[in-house]
Design an enzyme around this catalytic site. Structure first.
Site, PDB file in Angstrom:
ATOM      1  N   LEU A 202      28.510  25.634  19.189  1.00 20.50           N
ATOM      2  CA  LEU A 202      27.594  25.438  18.060  1.00 20.50           C
ATOM      3  C   LEU A 202      27.495  26.691  17.189  1.00 20.50           C
ATOM      4  CD1 LEU A 202      24.582  23.614  19.761  1.00 20.50           C
ATOM      5  CD2 LEU A 202      26.846  22.759  19.263  1.00 20.50           C
ATOM      6  N   HIS A 242      18.384  30.819  17.286  1.00 16.53           N
ATOM      7  CA  HIS A 242      18.887  31.415  18.530  1.00 16.53           C
ATOM      8  C   HIS A 242      19.927  32.511  18.226  1.00 16.53           C
ATOM      9  CE1 HIS A 242      20.506  30.968  22.804  1.00 16.53           C
ATOM     10  NE2 HIS A 242      21.586  31.445  22.197  1.00 16.53           N
ATOM     11  N   GLU A 243      20.873  32.190  17.334  1.00 18.03           N
ATOM     12  CA  GLU A 243      21.945  33.164  17.042  1.00 18.03           C
ATOM     13  C   GLU A 243      21.396  34.384  16.306  1.00 18.03           C
ATOM     14  OE1 GLU A 243      24.616  32.961  18.556  1.00 18.03           O
ATOM     15  OE2 GLU A 243      24.554  30.862  19.164  1.00 18.03           O
ATOM     16  N   HIS A 246      20.093  36.714  18.773  1.00 17.78           N
ATOM     17  CA  HIS A 246      21.114  37.624  19.334  1.00 17.78           C
ATOM     18  C   HIS A 246      21.411  38.760  18.357  1.00 17.78           C
ATOM     19  CE1 HIS A 246      22.145  35.411  22.905  1.00 17.78           C
ATOM     20  NE2 HIS A 246      22.659  34.359  22.277  1.00 17.78           N
ATOM     21  N   THR A 267       8.674  37.891  29.105  1.00 14.43           N
ATOM     22  CA  THR A 267       9.298  36.585  29.345  1.00 14.43           C
ATOM     23  C   THR A 267       9.477  36.390  30.856  1.00 14.43           C
ATOM     24  OG1 THR A 267      11.447  37.663  29.043  1.00 14.43           O
ATOM     25  CG2 THR A 267      10.561  36.420  27.165  1.00 14.43           C
TER      26      THR A 267
HETATM   27 ZN    ZN Z   1      23.146  32.463  22.871  1.00 14.64          ZN
END
Ligand code: ZN
Length: 333
Positions: A202, A242-243, A246, A267
């Site tokens: 993805l 999400h990316e 990162h 977390t």
């Molecule tokens: Zn990832």
């Protein structure tokens, strides 16, 4: 990554052999259901290729390991100083975003509206104003972060017609000599390449500390934004959230190991990646102290509809890279 792709190809080949062998024993409906669940499992396993790409980059660039260790040490110092009240992270950061679209078909040449829908998702998700977080009132609500980062789409979007049906994960899309599009002003602009990646992947991102000429995020056009070609269950723009996580130095919440560490204090430790849409605040890890897993964190692998928060600890880690001397300090003059 090559190894992963090879393994994926072997797995697919084995699956097709097995499914051919098995098909005589099952109804057509069972076979369809099995094929769908297998396809989903394959896609999920390759959801994000950032760690595989990092492994390749570490092999090819002997200096990258040291650079990334420096980023990590800098981050640890920043967090210690923050705890002592020596650094502020409350000023809003503006991140210009250049979107680079490589298309072979009309569908891949996504509209400005679809691109803007992705920028809107990023701004909602990173500010904690997304409706699913606002509606949530569970165990982890008090940890939810407002990153105080604003993403601003740069116009025009850069578009390029190509004959490639898939681009893979070796950064060809970032290089005009390889048929791609060179990044624009990567020292102060987040570049996103939107193309067909292939292999069920993805998206993937480059972590802080890497080569400036390949810095940014790559997204498959079928999982970008929340309208147009965005495809369920990854149709709410969360793959890019999400990316970009990162790109902002966040690791997967399970630390890419069984009960691994994501280098963030607040977390919970996860056994491994979660998929699909688990019941909220209801799944205990078997790691030390059996914490409840934060399956709604953007750095897990749950479906787009079921991830909706970053934590303050993740925000602190990300903000470190923009501090004076940090890996992305040029974004914060
Ligand atoms: Zn990832």
């Amino acid at each position: 990554m090559k190894k992963t792709l090879q393994l994926a190809a072997i797995a697919m080949l084995m699956y097709s052999v097995i499914s051919c062998t098995d098909s005589s024993l099952k109804t057509p409906q069972q076979n369809t259901e099995n094929a769908l669940s297998q396809a989903r499992e394959n896609a999920d396993k390759l959801r994000c290729a950032s760690m595989e790409v990092l492994e390749e980059n570490l092999k090819e660039d002997p200096k990258l390991k040291d650079k990334m260790r420096e980023v990590e040490e800098f981050t640890e110092r920043f967090i210690k100083n923050k705890k002592k009240g020596r650094v502020a992270i409350d000023q809003e950061l503006i991140i210009p975003v250049q979107v680079n679209i490589l298309y072979r078909t009309n569908a891949e040449n996504i509209t400005l509206e679809q691109v803007q829908s992705q920028i809107d998702v990023l701004n909602e998700d990173f500010s904690g104003t997304n409706t699913d977080l606002v509606a949530y009132n569970g165990t982890f609500k008090t940890l939810a972060a407002n990153y105080k980062i604003k993403f601003v789409l740069q116009l025009p979007i850069i578009r390029k017609a190509t004959t490639k049906s898939s681009w893979g994960t070796r950064d060809a899309m970032k290089n005009a000599k390889k048929g791609g599009i060179n990044p624009s002003n990567p020292t102060n602009t987040l570049n996103m390449w939107v193309c067909t990646i292939g292999g069920g992947i993805l998206g993937y991102a480059q972590f802080p500390g890497g080569n400036i000429n390949t810095d940014g995020v790559v997204m498959d056009s079928k999982y970008f934004g929340r309208i147009g070609t965005a495809t369920a269950p990854y149709h709410k723009g969360r793959t890019a959230t999400h990316e970009v996580g990162h790109w902002l130095n966040l690791r997967h919440i399970w630390g890419d190991a069984t009960c691994g560490s994501d280098q963030v204090d607040d977390t919970p430790t996860h056994n491994i990646a979660n998929y699909g849409c688990p019941a909220l605040d209801n799944h205990r890890s078997t790691c030390t102290n059996t914490p409840i897993e934060m399956t709604q964190n953007y750095m897990d692998y749950t479906d787009d509809a079921c991830m909706f928060m970053f934590t303050n600890g993740q925000r602190m880690r990300s903000r470190a890279i923009f501090d004076a001397g940090g890996a992305r300090a040029t974004f914060n003059p």
